[in-house]
Structure formats: structure tokens, C-alpha cells
Design a protein around this motif. Structure first.
Motif, PDB file in Angstrom:
ATOM      1  N   GLN A  62      36.401 -47.543 -21.799  1.00 32.69           N
ATOM      2  CA  GLN A  62      36.879 -47.628 -20.475  1.00 32.69           C
ATOM      3  C   GLN A  62      36.258 -48.741 -19.648  1.00 32.69           C
ATOM      4  O   GLN A  62      37.022 -49.184 -19.003  1.00 32.69           O
ATOM      5  CB  GLN A  62      36.511 -46.376 -20.111  1.00 32.69           C
ATOM      6  N   ARG A  63      34.823 -48.717 -19.927  1.00 38.58           N
ATOM      7  CA  ARG A  63      34.203 -49.822 -18.938  1.00 38.58           C
ATOM      8  C   ARG A  63      34.879 -51.136 -19.311  1.00 38.58           C
ATOM      9  O   ARG A  63      35.107 -52.179 -18.334  1.00 38.58           O
ATOM     10  CB  ARG A  63      32.864 -50.063 -19.381  1.00 38.58           C
ATOM     11  N   PHE A  71      38.498 -51.333 -17.728  1.00 36.39           N
ATOM     12  CA  PHE A  71      38.442 -51.615 -16.174  1.00 36.39           C
ATOM     13  C   PHE A  71      37.756 -53.070 -15.996  1.00 36.39           C
ATOM     14  O   PHE A  71      38.229 -53.560 -15.105  1.00 36.39           O
ATOM     15  CB  PHE A  71      37.567 -50.425 -15.677  1.00 36.39           C
ATOM     16  N   THR A  77      39.661 -55.596 -13.383  1.00 36.50           N
ATOM     17  CA  THR A  77      38.928 -56.131 -12.219  1.00 36.50           C
ATOM     18  C   THR A  77      39.003 -57.748 -12.204  1.00 36.50           C
ATOM     19  O   THR A  77      38.891 -58.482 -11.282  1.00 36.50           O
ATOM     20  CB  THR A  77      37.726 -55.320 -12.017  1.00 36.50           C
ATOM     21  N   TYR A 100      45.545 -49.763 -12.072  1.00 35.37           N
ATOM     22  CA  TYR A 100      44.508 -48.758 -12.478  1.00 35.37           C
ATOM     23  C   TYR A 100      44.972 -47.414 -12.810  1.00 35.37           C
ATOM     24  O   TYR A 100      44.500 -46.702 -13.574  1.00 35.37           O
ATOM     25  CB  TYR A 100      43.489 -48.693 -11.175  1.00 35.37           C
ATOM     26  N   LYS A 111      44.267 -45.280 -16.255  1.00 37.16           N
ATOM     27  CA  LYS A 111      43.637 -44.158 -16.138  1.00 37.16           C
ATOM     28  C   LYS A 111      44.562 -43.029 -17.052  1.00 37.16           C
ATOM     29  O   LYS A 111      43.910 -42.035 -17.415  1.00 37.16           O
ATOM     30  CB  LYS A 111      43.518 -43.664 -14.681  1.00 37.16           C
ATOM     31  N   TYR A 163      36.078 -44.303 -11.847  1.00 34.10           N
ATOM     32  CA  TYR A 163      36.179 -45.240 -10.870  1.00 34.10           C
ATOM     33  C   TYR A 163      36.962 -45.051  -9.777  1.00 34.10           C
ATOM     34  O   TYR A 163      37.258 -46.068  -8.907  1.00 34.10           O
ATOM     35  CB  TYR A 163      36.802 -46.372 -11.727  1.00 34.10           C
TER      36      TYR A 163
END
Length: 391
Positions: free
Chosen positions: A254-255, A258, A262, A301, A305, A318
Motif C-alpha cells: 500500500q505504501r 500510494f 503521490t 486515491y 483505496k 492516508y
């Protein structure tokens, strides 16, 4: 993040730092040192809160052995402190990180974060406002031990026309300069969560003690982030349970997703701002274009998600960041992420960190980069990241 478990109140330290005499004797020294990222070219009030906050932290810290010997220490905390001791030894033996006084004491701060950082950026740029410090040079953030103080300064900075963000930080480094005082202690703000988070924050802050380049936030934070990521992977592979490795792998996936989102959004925003610089007629529409980029970011996002279906995953972690994201928060995120791929490529080139010798070789290579002018060292890292990976 999962709720922080409760622990027993901190008792007065049985040995080590503490007391009024310590406060008086060290105040002047800490003012000169600037507390690493907490000091700076600021007024007396800012210095006072920095000195007071750090001294309170030092006074609260007790040797881990004292906590372990205390029958009132809860079993869960006792287990976590033993785990921290094992990680500290691993940092030295496997990652060639400094063997010094840091992380041999523990303090419960009775708050969710060690400090709160303020960051700021113009409405048409991701370049962070900098504050200049007597030890670490000019960096793109300013730290406070009380959130209210950070928010108050944020309002002042926002009145100058800048976008601002205030965020909690579970740990900070004094760069090894206070090891004579017992070093940086283990804190409840990062010690009691996931095993991987404990390891990564410890490894990250110790990496700052290996090397810190004055005035180059992106270089310093990206280097420490690369060390933490590789270090945690090796710790969990060698010592983590199957459950810990599985949950960390989910979180890391997930990091990464994300981070990719970003990173792409920062590129889109940078393109808008660059067009604004090149084309004066675009100035009338830069705000609209920026709003479109941010709206697209939030839509992407939401879609990302929606794919995080595993109920065990921290899929909503987040949300708060996304809701308030602006140039300042994107600029701060870039400091930890933009140069990290270059450091990871450099670590791979030096053997990958499978042995302490490879880590030492990596640190030496990073020191050689640090000796270059800032523009050259950043360009070298970007070239390393872009180079084809060896099969």
C-alpha cells in the motif's frame, strides 16, 4: 495506525539524566547545538520551547534494563522493550549502524507524537520554505514539542500567503551530538505499534547519525528512508514472525502504491507550475489547473483505496493526509521520496546490504556523493535511479 496501547506512568529516573541541575547545565549547550532540526534562526521563545521539550524527554527516559527489572512494567511493554534491544543489536551487527548510547533508554511521552513539524510552500510551487539552523543548516521544516505552538506559527506563516501543513512526527534525531547525554531514547510514540514500524524508525534515525549533510533535507531524508526500508526487510526476514512479515508486506504494498500516486501527482503539479513560469498568460488559469490536478489525485486515491479489501490492512491510514493535501504536504513528502530510488540503486550496486561490509561500502559511497555540490549529488542519484537494473 492502530491505537497506541496504554502503559504505566513514567517514574523518576533511577540513574542517568534528570534534575534541575541538569536543566541549568545543559540549557546553554542545547541552545548552541540547536537540537538538530528543532533549533534555528528564531526568537528566544522558540529556543525555549525546544530546550524545555527536549530536556523533558531526557528526564522522562529510563534505561531499558530498569524498565525490565521493574515488576510494575506491563508484560506487553516488557516484551516490546526486549524486542527493541534485539533490533538495536541487529542495527549494529547486520546494518553497520552506529554502536552508541542511542536507543538504550525508554520514555513514555503520554502523547501521540514526539514533535509536530510545520512545513510551508508557495501556492505555485512545491519548493518548501526553509528555516536556517545553527547546526544542520537550512531545512524545509520547523519542529515544535506542542502541537498548539506549531499551529499558531502555521497561522502566522499562512498569513504571508503560503500554504502550510502541520503533521506529527513520532521520532527525531539529535544526529549523535547528544550521545554524551545518553543519546536519543526509545519513545512510546513509535515503540508500541507494528514491529516493522519500530524497526524502521530506529534504523531511520540511526542513519542520520551515519551521515547528515547540512542544508540538504531531500538528501538526508531520502538516504535515511532507503536505510530504513532495506533494514526492515532484512530484520523481518531474519527475525520476524510469519504473521509480522505478511502484515508488513501488505502495508508496504500500500505504501508503494500510494508513493507512486503521490509521485505522479507531484510531477503533474510541477508541470502546471512550470507552465505558469514559462507562459505569463497561464497565470490566470494556474489555480484552476492545480485544482484539476488535486481533484484527479483524490479520485485516483479513492480508486486505489477501493482495491484495499483486506480487513487486516490499514487501508484508511492516508485519508487525513489526502483530505488536507496541498503544496506544503506534497513538498514535504517529496523530501523523503524523490531521491530514495537513487540511494536504493546505490545500495544494490554495493551488494545490496547482505553483509555489514556491504553496508559500510554503501555508506562510504554515500559520503562520496555528499562531498559533491548539492546539484551534482542530486543529479547523480537521479541518474542511478534511471539506470537499467542489472539482471
Amino acid at each position: 495506525m492502530a491505537p497506541r496501547p496504554e502503559v504505566t506512568p513514567v517514574r523518576p529516573p533511577t540513574r542517568g539524566v534528570g534534575g534541575r541541575a541538569l536543566r541549568r547545565a545543559l540549557s546553554a549547550a542545547l541552545l548552541v547545538l540547536g537540537l538538530g532540526a528543532l533549533g534555528g534562526c528564531a526568537g528566544v521563545g522558540y529556543y525555549a520551547q525546544a530546550v524545555r521539550g527536549h530536556l523533558d524527554l531526557l528526564v522522562a527516559a529510563r534505561p531499558i534494563d530498569d524498565w525490565l527489572a521493574d515488576p510494575a512494567t506491563p508484560p506487553a511493554l516488557r516484551q516490546r522493550l526486549r524486542l527493541a534491544q534485539a533490533m538495536r543489536a541487529f542495527a549494529v551487527e547486520a546494518l553497520a549502524l552506529p554502536d552508541n548510547a542511542s536507543y538504550h533508554r525508554y520514555a513514555d511521552l503520554h502523547r501521540p507524537y514526539a514533535v509536530w513539524n510545520l512545513v510551508a510552500a508557495p501556492p505555485d510551487s512545491l519548493t518548501l520554505k526553509t528555516w536556517c539552523f545553527p547546526v544542520v543548516g537550512c531545512v524545509g521544516y520547523r519542529g515544535y514539542f506542542a502541537e498548539a505552538d506549531a499551529q499558531q506559527e502555521a497561522r502566522t506563516v499562512a498569513a504571508e500567503g503560503l500554504e502550510v501543513d502541520v503533521y506529527g512526527v513520532p521520532a527525531y534525531s539529535t544526529l549523535g551530538r547528544l550521545n554524551w547525554l545518553g543519546g536519543d531514547p526509545l519513545l512510546s510514540t513509535f515503540a508500541l505499534g507494528h514491529e516493522g514500524d519500530l524497526a524502521r524508525l530506529m534504523f531511520h534515525e540511526l542513519a542520520h547519525q551515519v551521515l547528515y549533510v547540512e542544508g540538504d533535507t531531500a538528501f538526508n531524508e531520502s538516504f535515511a528512508s532507503a536505510v530504513e526500508r532495506a533494514g526492515v526487510a532484512r530484520w523481518l526476514a531474519a527475525h520476524g514472525s510469519e504473521a509480522a512479515r505478511a502484515s508488513w508486506a501488505r502495508a508496504q504494498a500500500q505504501r508503494e502504491a500510494f508513493a507512486a500516486l503521490t509521485r505522479a501527482t507531484r510531477a503533474d503539479l510541477a508541470a502546471v507550475f512550470e507552465e505558469n513560469t514559462r507562459n505569463s498568460s497561464a497565470k490566470r488559469s494556474v489555480a484552476a489547473m492545480k485544482n484539476e490536478v488535486m481533484a484527479t489525485f483524490r479520485q485516483r486515491y479513492a480508486a486505489l483505496k477501493a482495491g484495499w479489501r483486506d480487513p487486516a490492512a490499514r487501508w484508511d491510514g492516508y485519508d487525513a493526509w489526502v483530505a488536507k493535501a496541498n503544496n506544503a504536504s506534497f513538498g514535504a513528502l517529496g523530501a523523503y521520496d524523490d531521491l530514495r530510488p537513487g540511494f536504493e540503486a546505490l545500495l544494490a550496486r554495493e551488494g545490496g546490504g547482505a553483509t555489514p561490509a556491504q553496508w559500510r561500502s554503501f555508506y562510504d559511497a554515500v559520503r562520496r556523493l555528499a562531498a559533491l555540490p548539492q546539484g551534482e549529488r542530486h543529479a547523480a542519484l537521479k541518474a542511478l535511479a534511471a539506470a537499467p537494473k542489472e539482471s
